[in-house]
Write an enzyme that holds these catalytic residues in place. Structure first.
Site, mmCIF file in Angstrom:
data_model
loop_
_atom_site.group_PDB
_atom_site.id
_atom_site.type_symbol
_atom_site.label_atom_id
_atom_site.label_comp_id
_atom_site.label_asym_id
_atom_site.label_seq_id
_atom_site.Cartn_x
_atom_site.Cartn_y
_atom_site.Cartn_z
ATOM 1 N N THR A 10 88.421 24.442 42.940
ATOM 2 C CA THR A 10 89.780 24.037 42.569
ATOM 3 C C THR A 10 90.781 24.196 43.712
ATOM 4 O OG1 THR A 10 90.256 26.250 41.711
ATOM 5 C CG2 THR A 10 89.468 24.616 40.127
ATOM 6 N N THR B 16 83.921 27.464 41.958
ATOM 7 C CA THR B 16 83.701 28.476 40.920
ATOM 8 C C THR B 16 82.803 27.986 39.797
ATOM 9 O OG1 THR B 16 85.819 29.492 41.369
ATOM 10 C CG2 THR B 16 84.936 29.876 39.183
HETATM 11 N N1 ASP Z 1 87.432 29.408 45.787
HETATM 12 C C1 ASP Z 1 87.005 28.466 44.792
HETATM 13 C C2 ASP Z 1 86.935 27.110 45.448
HETATM 14 O O1 ASP Z 1 87.923 26.434 45.556
HETATM 15 C C3 ASP Z 1 87.934 28.470 43.649
HETATM 16 C C4 ASP Z 1 87.569 27.571 42.492
HETATM 17 O O2 ASP Z 1 86.651 26.789 42.507
HETATM 18 O O3 ASP Z 1 88.281 27.631 41.479
HETATM 19 O O4 ASP Z 1 85.871 26.712 45.884
#
Ligand code: ASP
Length: 344
Positions: A90, A14
């Protein structure tokens, strides 16, 4: 400018996404655009280089090949930099930070994972502060000129945590990660306060970095729940090619006491499957000597995962199975504290 140099490895997530005006989904943009959004990066007193993964991925697509590539980049660039910051989604960051902690033996430089809950381009983003503090931590040295945090960590929402102790805790809050069984290594307020007694790797120095790039992902996670049937358990334990299981049990390591349950586990263990016991609880440790139901597992050959997170347990199995073809050694090594991942 001082002579400290940091490599930011941008893998996706993200933090580097932007809304596509056509279909309104979040799509990744490149690192140069991140720098445009965070001009503070140009004001750092150290050199910041970047390496962008091709392709940039959503961390749901992380797999063993990704970890091998990431560890390989750190190995290749290790001598040229004082520290590394890994920008990562994340969703699976705790798995990747755990895995890298096992793959990088004798690490003497910081490898700080971070990301964000809101993309870096949106006004209320948490990405800027996460990125800037992660770089500052990667630059930090003690009075002898050694890295302050020679560990694989996650920095998120003001807290620096040992990577292999973390778990993603919220899909909503800026505090996305917790380290339920180990204290935070540092907190970022007006100053960054390091909790030195909890930081690993301040012992013997001067050993050469060893990067283990052989992984075997032939392991699975089984979460026990009331009502689990013998057919489901037996079939899961008989998956072709399976070498290891992380069994997520109740409380301090308990599972159904029925003969069918213990028999399935014992038979699978006798056939060489490495079964490790971790608790479904957020905090605390497995102790298979407390209740008869836990004792049954111990007698059936199940290894003790102590206070390991599930993320750390499954990646440790992939790592150990890549190192050793003998499952007895994998089982034995699993109970040993390798990188500060268990309290033992
Ligand atoms: N879907 C994203 C990922 O893990 C979520 C994020 O980065 O917060 O790549």
């Amino acid at each position: 400018m001082n002579n400290t140099s940091i490599l930011v490895i941008y893998t996706g997530g993200t933090i580097g996404m932007k809304q596509d005006p056509e279909d309104l989904t979040l799509k990744p943009f490149n690192f140069e655009q991140i720098v445009e959004e965070v001009p503070e990066l140009r004001k750092f007193g150290c050199r910041i280089d970047s390496y962008t993964f091709d392709p940039i991925i959503d961390s749901s697509d992380v797999d063993a090949d990704f970890w091998i590539r990431l560890a390989g980049i750190i190995e290749e660039k290790y001598d040229g930099y004082d520290g590394f910051v890994v920008l990562h989604g994340t969703d699976t960051m705790s798995y990747s930070a755990s895995m890298l902690s096992f793959m990088l033996e004798n690490l003497e430089k910081p490898v700080i994972f971070t990301g964000s809950q809101l993309p870096i381009g949106v006004p209320r983003t948490d990405g800027k502060e996460n990125l800037i503090s992660a770089i500052e931590i990667a630059c930090a040295k003690d009075s002898d000129g050694n890295a302050m945090v020679p560990e694989v960590c996650i920095f998120f929402d003001s807290a620096l945590m040992r990577g292999n102790r973390t778990t993603k805790y919220s899909a909503e809050e800026f505090k996305a990660f917790v380290s339920p069984n180990y204290p935070t290594l540092a907190e970022a307020g007006i100053n960054i306060k390091y909790h030195l007694p909890f930081i690993y790797g301040h012992g013997e120095r001067g050993k050469k970095l060893v990067v283990h790039k052989k992984l075997d992902p032939s392991a699975a996670i089984i979460k026990i729940y009331p009502g689990i049937t013998s057919a489901i358990l037996e079939n899961a334990l008989k998956m072709p090619g399976l070498r290891g299981i992380v069994l997520e049990t109740f409380g301090s390591g308990n599972a159904p006491s029925g003969e069918w349950f213990i028999k399935s586990i014992r038979e699978a263990s006798e056939k060489g499957l490495v079964i490790v016991n971790v608790t479904q609880c957020m905090t605390g440790s497995v102790n298979m000597g407390v209740y008869a139901t836990g004792m049954g597992l111990k007698c059936a050959g199940v290894a003790n995962g102590h206070d390991s997170t599930t993320e750390s347990a499954i990646t440790k199995l992939f790592f150990l199975m890549g190192q050793y073809s003998d499952n007895h050694i994998v089982r034995q090594q699993f109970e040993i504290n390798l990188r500060g991942e268990i309290s033992k």
